[in-house]
Design a protein around this motif. Structure first.
Motif, PDB file in Angstrom:
ATOM      1  N   GLU A  36       1.464  40.697-113.492  1.00 12.57           N
ATOM      2  CA  GLU A  36       1.544  39.228-113.416  1.00 12.57           C
ATOM      3  C   GLU A  36       2.992  38.808-113.661  1.00 12.57           C
ATOM      4  O   GLU A  36       3.571  39.166-114.685  1.00 12.57           O
ATOM      5  N   GLN A  44       1.440  28.058-113.930  1.00 12.98           N
ATOM      6  CA  GLN A  44       1.431  28.408-112.500  1.00 12.98           C
ATOM      7  C   GLN A  44       0.010  28.711-112.005  1.00 12.98           C
ATOM      8  O   GLN A  44      -0.233  28.747-110.801  1.00 12.98           O
ATOM      9  N   ALA A  46      -4.160  28.295-111.557  1.00 14.56           N
ATOM     10  CA  ALA A  46      -5.237  27.293-111.511  1.00 14.56           C
ATOM     11  C   ALA A  46      -6.031  27.338-112.816  1.00 14.56           C
ATOM     12  O   ALA A  46      -6.556  26.331-113.281  1.00 14.56           O
ATOM     13  N   SER A  47      -6.081  28.531-113.402  1.00 17.92           N
ATOM     14  CA  SER A  47      -6.867  28.726-114.623  1.00 17.92           C
ATOM     15  C   SER A  47      -6.337  27.908-115.797  1.00 17.92           C
ATOM     16  O   SER A  47      -7.026  27.733-116.798  1.00 17.92           O
ATOM     17  N   ALA A  51     -10.762  21.637-114.942  1.00 15.55           N
ATOM     18  CA  ALA A  51     -11.540  20.638-115.693  1.00 15.55           C
ATOM     19  C   ALA A  51     -12.284  21.247-116.881  1.00 15.55           C
ATOM     20  O   ALA A  51     -13.052  20.532-117.537  1.00 15.55           O
ATOM     21  N   TRP A  53     -14.816  23.144-117.172  1.00 11.20           N
ATOM     22  CA  TRP A  53     -16.277  23.292-117.139  1.00 11.20           C
ATOM     23  C   TRP A  53     -16.695  24.738-116.914  1.00 11.20           C
ATOM     24  O   TRP A  53     -16.181  25.394-115.999  1.00 11.20           O
ATOM     25  N   ALA A 229       3.254  41.685-107.380  1.00 11.79           N
ATOM     26  CA  ALA A 229       2.822  42.728-106.444  1.00 11.79           C
ATOM     27  C   ALA A 229       3.188  42.307-105.031  1.00 11.79           C
ATOM     28  O   ALA A 229       2.991  41.142-104.654  1.00 11.79           O
ATOM     29  N   ALA A 388     -12.217  29.069-105.548  1.00 13.26           N
ATOM     30  CA  ALA A 388     -12.100  27.621-105.283  1.00 13.26           C
ATOM     31  C   ALA A 388     -12.335  26.761-106.523  1.00 13.26           C
ATOM     32  O   ALA A 388     -11.604  26.873-107.495  1.00 13.26           O
ATOM     33  N   HIS A 389     -13.392  25.941-106.491  1.00  8.04           N
ATOM     34  CA  HIS A 389     -13.620  24.929-107.539  1.00  8.04           C
ATOM     35  C   HIS A 389     -14.282  25.497-108.788  1.00  8.04           C
ATOM     36  O   HIS A 389     -14.452  24.781-109.767  1.00  8.04           O
ATOM     37  N   GLY A 391     -13.899  28.912-110.339  1.00 11.90           N
ATOM     38  CA  GLY A 391     -13.467  30.238-110.788  1.00 11.90           C
ATOM     39  C   GLY A 391     -13.594  30.467-112.283  1.00 11.90           C
ATOM     40  O   GLY A 391     -13.826  31.599-112.724  1.00 11.90           O
ATOM     41  N   THR A 393     -15.949  29.287-114.122  1.00 12.13           N
ATOM     42  CA  THR A 393     -17.380  29.571-114.281  1.00 12.13           C
ATOM     43  C   THR A 393     -17.711  30.984-113.805  1.00 12.13           C
ATOM     44  O   THR A 393     -18.442  31.727-114.479  1.00 12.13           O
TER      45      THR A 393
HETATM   46  C1  LIG Z   1      -8.039  20.385-110.745  1.00 11.45           C
HETATM   47  C2  LIG Z   1      -8.919  21.604-110.861  1.00 11.45           C
HETATM   48  C3  LIG Z   1     -10.106  21.526-111.577  1.00 11.45           C
HETATM   49  C4  LIG Z   1     -10.930  22.645-111.689  1.00 11.45           C
HETATM   50  N1  LIG Z   1     -12.027  22.594-112.510  1.00 11.45           N
HETATM   51  C5  LIG Z   1     -12.799  23.697-112.679  1.00 11.45           C
HETATM   52  C6  LIG Z   1     -13.879  23.683-113.603  1.00 11.45           C
HETATM   53  O1  LIG Z   1     -14.104  22.708-114.315  1.00 11.45           O
HETATM   54  N2  LIG Z   1     -14.654  24.791-113.709  1.00 11.45           N
HETATM   55  C7  LIG Z   1     -14.424  25.902-112.946  1.00 11.45           C
HETATM   56  O2  LIG Z   1     -15.189  26.852-113.045  1.00 11.45           O
HETATM   57  N3  LIG Z   1     -13.343  25.979-112.120  1.00 11.45           N
HETATM   58  C8  LIG Z   1     -12.537  24.904-111.968  1.00 11.45           C
HETATM   59  N4  LIG Z   1     -11.458  24.946-111.138  1.00 11.45           N
HETATM   60  C9  LIG Z   1     -11.206  26.167-110.369  1.00 11.45           C
HETATM   61  C10 LIG Z   1     -10.609  27.266-111.198  1.00 11.45           C
HETATM   62  O3  LIG Z   1      -9.561  26.758-112.001  1.00 11.45           O
HETATM   63  C11 LIG Z   1     -10.092  28.372-110.274  1.00 11.45           C
HETATM   64  O4  LIG Z   1     -11.101  28.760-109.370  1.00 11.45           O
HETATM   65  C12 LIG Z   1      -9.682  29.598-111.070  1.00 11.45           C
HETATM   66  O5  LIG Z   1      -8.792  29.232-112.083  1.00 11.45           O
HETATM   67  C13 LIG Z   1      -9.062  30.645-110.160  1.00 11.45           C
HETATM   68  O6  LIG Z   1      -8.682  31.705-110.997  1.00 11.45           O
HETATM   69  P1  LIG Z   1      -7.823  32.904-110.434  1.00 11.45           P
HETATM   70  O7  LIG Z   1      -7.646  33.862-111.540  1.00 11.45           O
HETATM   71  O8  LIG Z   1      -8.441  33.392-109.163  1.00 11.45           O
HETATM   72  O9  LIG Z   1      -6.446  32.243-109.981  1.00 11.45           O
HETATM   73  P2  LIG Z   1      -5.248  31.682-110.864  1.00 11.45           P
HETATM   74  O10 LIG Z   1      -5.738  31.084-112.118  1.00 11.45           O
HETATM   75  O11 LIG Z   1      -4.431  30.815-109.982  1.00 11.45           O
HETATM   76  O12 LIG Z   1      -4.442  32.981-111.278  1.00 11.45           O
HETATM   77  C14 LIG Z   1      -3.805  33.777-110.307  1.00 11.45           C
HETATM   78  C15 LIG Z   1      -2.646  34.473-110.995  1.00 11.45           C
HETATM   79  O13 LIG Z   1      -2.125  35.441-110.097  1.00 11.45           O
HETATM   80  C16 LIG Z   1      -0.715  35.459-110.216  1.00 11.45           C
HETATM   81  N5  LIG Z   1      -0.178  35.976-108.967  1.00 11.45           N
HETATM   82  C17 LIG Z   1      -0.045  35.354-107.774  1.00 11.45           C
HETATM   83  N6  LIG Z   1       0.494  36.167-106.869  1.00 11.45           N
HETATM   84  C18 LIG Z   1       0.724  37.342-107.505  1.00 11.45           C
HETATM   85  C19 LIG Z   1       1.258  38.583-107.094  1.00 11.45           C
HETATM   86  N7  LIG Z   1       1.684  38.795-105.814  1.00 11.45           N
HETATM   87  N8  LIG Z   1       1.366  39.587-108.004  1.00 11.45           N
HETATM   88  C20 LIG Z   1       0.926  39.395-109.282  1.00 11.45           C
HETATM   89  N9  LIG Z   1       0.385  38.243-109.713  1.00 11.45           N
HETATM   90  C21 LIG Z   1       0.290  37.231-108.838  1.00 11.45           C
HETATM   91  C22 LIG Z   1      -0.348  34.007-110.477  1.00 11.45           C
HETATM   92  O14 LIG Z   1       0.921  33.936-111.144  1.00 11.45           O
HETATM   93  C23 LIG Z   1      -1.501  33.539-111.346  1.00 11.45           C
HETATM   94  O15 LIG Z   1      -1.192  33.658-112.718  1.00 11.45           O
HETATM   95  C24 LIG Z   1     -10.595  23.854-111.019  1.00 11.45           C
HETATM   96  C25 LIG Z   1      -9.385  23.936-110.324  1.00 11.45           C
HETATM   97  C26 LIG Z   1      -8.539  22.829-110.250  1.00 11.45           C
HETATM   98  C27 LIG Z   1      -7.242  22.944-109.528  1.00 11.45           C
END
Ligand SMILES: Cc1cc2nc3c(=O)[nH]c(=O)nc-3n(C[C@H](O)[C@H](O)[C@H](O)COP(=O)(O)OP(=O)(O)OC[C@H]3O[C@@H](n4cnc5c(N)ncnc54)[C@H](O)[C@@H]3O)c2cc1C
Length: 425
Positions: A36, A44, A46-47, A51, A53, A229, A388-389, A391, A393
């Motif tokens: 990371e 940076q 989404a996590s 919101a 939830w 990566a 998406a919305h 993750g 959860t």
């Molecule tokens: C406004 C909003 C409200 C939301 N509310 C909710 C909610 O209430 N409940 C719910 O369940 N979900 C909610 N979500 C969705 C949820 O936040 C996301 O689906 C979830 O956070 C995605 O997690 P992730 O680990 O896939 O991605 P991310 O949290 O984006 O993490 C990806 C990580 O990968 C790293 N990365 C990127 N490219 C590379 C690379 N090439 N090499 C190494 N690392 C890299 C990034 O730096 C980042 O830290 C919401 C999203 C938003 C935007």
């Protein structure tokens, strides 16, 4: 395979999905490299800004029947919950067409809801267990989540959605006006009916939670690699290293959990996935003068409204735009407008508060399902992205599925619907 020598598994991305996958892979006895470039769960990701939830009832995809009729309005209405930048329309047209098609009839929605449910079902119990292990049990709240409506008629207009939840055994309670006033006295009288998902909860501070999970992983022997990566070394279908901007990392398996950064890596692993950013925003109002029990979702604004340690957070909005384009802070101001509308007695305080505004990228596929499964180009690479919305959860169940796929164990539930190969058809 269980019982065999431990593997070295590179987990790419330390958002909530990568962290949960890493914890489950580690629990299965393997050595984890957490790759990371930023801080785990930092701004940076989404996590960080969602919101908060964690919702067993998060079974509905966003695209529902009748959406296509609303698209022209989205293009014109600058204040609605969903927007598309005109200049991005040609680039997103293909994704948008698939998105609308995925929600074209209720039979399809029913299938999708049933496929989403195993990913959501145990979310609160799972997160509670992780939080306790990481010493941050206080971050998990289990007061339920309340959808608030202008009246019962507006609730009844969504009866199909609630009926699907009931069919799957997802508990909810209807809340009449006097009870709603008692639960949240500051809530505007414009909202006179509520429906509470009784078994849902919140992670009060998702950024702090992710940071705690990363510390737990490290305490148990995972190695943090601060790098991005960029590719894989694959020979005859077998993976020998993840390539990073700091050099190659030797490993036996890799998990692609890089959120919006996953599509390019998935392509290098043999799968073309239509993944775009549904950008979302939040505002946090410190010392708002209102403390919420259960989180709220106003039916008109479609956003999560929650109390966090930093203040009142309103998180929502969907903006189809390039992940790297400048944020359009007018979207955050729309959220702020809802704060004033929902809590008119506090509106004056909000004017002078030092508000934190944030924008993040929901990694979204068009069909309402994430990509979880073995990559086409190498059986040593597992996809775990596109939530998406929902993750936050769906991360724990995703993690369990990833660990089973890596070990070749019987998966905890059928992984077929989440395969990236569905987009190759
Ligand atoms: C406004 C909003 C409200 C939301 N509310 C909710 C909610 O209430 N409940 C719910 O369940 N979900 C909610 N979500 C969705 C949820 O936040 C996301 O689906 C979830 O956070 C995605 O997690 P992730 O680990 O896939 O991605 P991310 O949290 O984006 O993490 C990806 C990580 O990968 C790293 N990365 C990127 N490219 C590379 C690379 N090439 N090499 C190494 N690392 C890299 C990034 O730096 C980042 O830290 C919401 C999203 C938003 C935007």
């Amino acid at each position: 395979m269980p019982g065999d020598a431990p593997l070295t598994v590179a987990v790419i991305g330390a958002g909530i999905v990568g962290l949960c996958a890493a914890l489950e892979v580690q629990r299965a006895g393997h050595h984890v490299l957490l790759v990371e470039p930023g801080e785990p769960g930092g701004r940076q990701a989404a996590s960080y800004g969602n919101a908060t939830w964690i919702n067993p009832g998060a079974i509905m995809p966003i695209s529902l029947p009748g959406l296509w009729r609303k698209v022209p309005g989205f293009l014109l209405d600058r204040t609605g919950p969903f927007t598309l930048r005109w200049r991005d329309l040609p680039r997103h047209a293909g994704w948008l067409a698939r998105f609308i098609a995925a929600g074209r009839d209720w039979e399809r929605i029913g299938i999708c809801a049933r496929q989403r449910y195993p990913l959501c079902k145990h979310t609160v119990t799972d997160h509670r267990a992780y939080a306790d292990e990481a010493g941050v049990g206080h971050l998990i709240r289990q007061e339920g989540l309340v959808y608030v409506y202008p009246d019962r008629t507006a609730f009844a207009a969504e009866s199909r959605i609630w009926a699907m939840r009931r069919e799957l055994g997802i508990r909810f309670s209807e809340i009449e006006e006097p009870e709603l006033r008692r639960l949240q006295p500051e809530l505007s009288p414009a909202y006179r009916f509520g429906a509470r998902l009784d078994d849902a909860g919140q992670i009060a501070d998702p950024g702090a939670y992710c940071a705690a999970l990363a510390r737990l992983l490290e305490a148990r022997g995972a190695q943090r690699i601060t790098a991005r990566a960029t590719g894989f070394v694959i020979d005859g279908g077998r993976l020998s290293a993840v390539v990073t901007d700091r050099g190659p990392l030797a490993c036996d398996r890799a998990v692609i959990a890089a959120g919006i950064g996953s599509a390019g890596l998935a392509k290098l692993a043999g799968d073309r996935v239509p993944l775009i950013s549904e950008r979302g925003y939040h505002v946090v109002i410190p010392e708002p003068g209102v403390e919420l029990g259960a989180g709220l979702m106003p039916s008109d604004g479609q956003m999560g409204v929650v109390s966090t340690p930093q203040g009142l957070r309103l998180a929502g909005q969907v903006e189809l735009a390039d992940p790297d384009a400048d944020p359009d802070w007018r979207r955050a101001d729309i959220l702020l407008g809802y704060a004033r509308k929902m809590f008119p007695g506090q509106a004056k305080r909000f004017e002078t508060a030092r508000i934190d505004r944030w924008m993040g990228n929901r990694p979204s596929t068009p069909d309402g399902l994430p990509c979880i499964g073995i990559a086409s180009g190498s059986a040593d690479i597992v996809h775990a992205f596109g939530h998406a919305h929902t993750g936050l959860t769906q991360a724990p169940a995703t993690g369990r599925l990833v660990a089973a796929l890596i070990d070749g164990r019987e998966p905890p539930f059928d992984p077929t619907p989440y395969s990236a190969r569905r987009f190759a058809r």
